[in-house]
Design a protein around this motif. Structure first.
Motif, PDB file in Angstrom:
ATOM      1  N   ASP A 181       5.930  -2.636  -2.741  1.00  0.00           N
ATOM      2  CA  ASP A 181       4.988  -1.547  -2.493  1.00  0.00           C
ATOM      3  C   ASP A 181       3.608  -2.114  -2.748  1.00  0.00           C
ATOM      4  OD1 ASP A 181       6.946   0.368  -2.026  1.00  0.00           O
ATOM      5  OD2 ASP A 181       6.992   1.039  -4.115  1.00  0.00           O
ATOM      6  N   TRP A 217      -0.685  -0.751  -2.853  1.00  0.00           N
ATOM      7  CA  TRP A 217      -1.647   0.329  -2.726  1.00  0.00           C
ATOM      8  C   TRP A 217      -2.957  -0.070  -3.393  1.00  0.00           C
ATOM      9  CZ3 TRP A 217       2.189   0.090  -6.255  1.00  0.00           C
ATOM     10  CH2 TRP A 217       1.870   0.300  -7.589  1.00  0.00           C
ATOM     11  N   ARG A 218      -4.019   0.579  -2.949  1.00  0.00           N
ATOM     12  CA  ARG A 218      -5.340   0.337  -3.537  1.00  0.00           C
ATOM     13  C   ARG A 218      -5.698   1.535  -4.388  1.00  0.00           C
ATOM     14  NH1 ARG A 218     -11.096  -1.382  -0.771  1.00  0.00           N
ATOM     15  NH2 ARG A 218     -12.296  -1.105  -2.669  1.00  0.00           N
ATOM     16  N   ASP A 219      -6.153   1.249  -5.598  1.00  0.00           N
ATOM     17  CA  ASP A 219      -6.609   2.279  -6.515  1.00  0.00           C
ATOM     18  C   ASP A 219      -7.969   1.834  -7.033  1.00  0.00           C
ATOM     19  OD1 ASP A 219      -6.832   4.424  -8.221  1.00  0.00           O
ATOM     20  OD2 ASP A 219      -5.404   3.659  -9.693  1.00  0.00           O
TER      21      ASP A 219
END
Length: 143
Positions: free
Chosen positions: A34, A36-38
Motif C-alpha cells: 500500500d 499513500w501520501r500524508d
C-alpha cells in the motif's frame, strides 16, 4: 510521486498469486504493498509476514527503491498437509519521482509489515517568492 511502468511484472505477480509458485531470484514472489501520501511524507507498507528482518535488503539507486526479502523453506522432513504460504525470494521495485528525498528514507519492520517513510524533497515543496523593486526614483518630467 510513485510511478508504475511494468505491466508484465503485474501479470507475473497475478500468475504467482493464482498458481502459488515459490519465489526465486529470477522470478520473485508477490510482495503486496500500500502507498499513500500524508502531508509531506510518502508512506509505503509491504506485507512480509513470517520473514526474518535480517533477510530484508533495502537498496536505493537514484530514484529506484528495491526491496528484497526471503522466507526460507521448512527445514524438517515432515509431510506437508497444506502449503499455501509462498516461500523463497520476494522482491519489489518502486520508481520514485524526483520530488522525493531518497537520502532521508526511514524503514521499520513490525508485525510482518515493512514500512518506508519517504519525505518530499525541500526543493519540491511549495514556497513563497518575494518580489523586490530596484528602488529607482522616478522623476516626473515637466514638458
Amino acid at each position: 510521486m510513485l510511478m508504475r511502468t511494468d505491466p508484465f511484472r503485474e501479470l507475473d505477480r497475478l500468475s504467482q498469486q493464482a498458481f502459488g509458485t515459490n519465489g526465486t531470484l529470477a522470478r520473485p514472489s508477490v510482495m503486496p504493498m500500500d502507498a499513500w501520501r500524508d502531508g509531506d511524507t510518502l508512506h509505503v507498507e509491504f506485507d512480509l509476514p513470517g520473514v526474518n528482518p535480517d533477510s530484508i535488503d533495502l537498496d536505493v539507486e537514484r530514484n529506484v527503491v528495491t526491496v528484497k526479502a526471503e522466507r526460507l523453506p521448512r527445514a524438517s522432513d515432515a509431510e506437508l498437509i497444506a502449503a499455501e504460504r509462498p516461500r523463497g525470494v520476494f522482491s519489489r521495485q518502486l520508481i520514485l519521482g524526483d520530488n522525493l528525498d531518497t537520502e532521508r528514507i526511514a524503514a521499520s519492520y513490525d508485525t510482518g509489515v515493512l514500512t518506508l517513510e519517504i519525505p518530499v524533497a525541500e526543493k519540491a515543496k511549495p514556497r513563497k517568492i518575494s518580489v523586490t523593486s530596484k528602488g529607482e526614483d522616478r522623476h516626473s518630467i515637466n514638458a
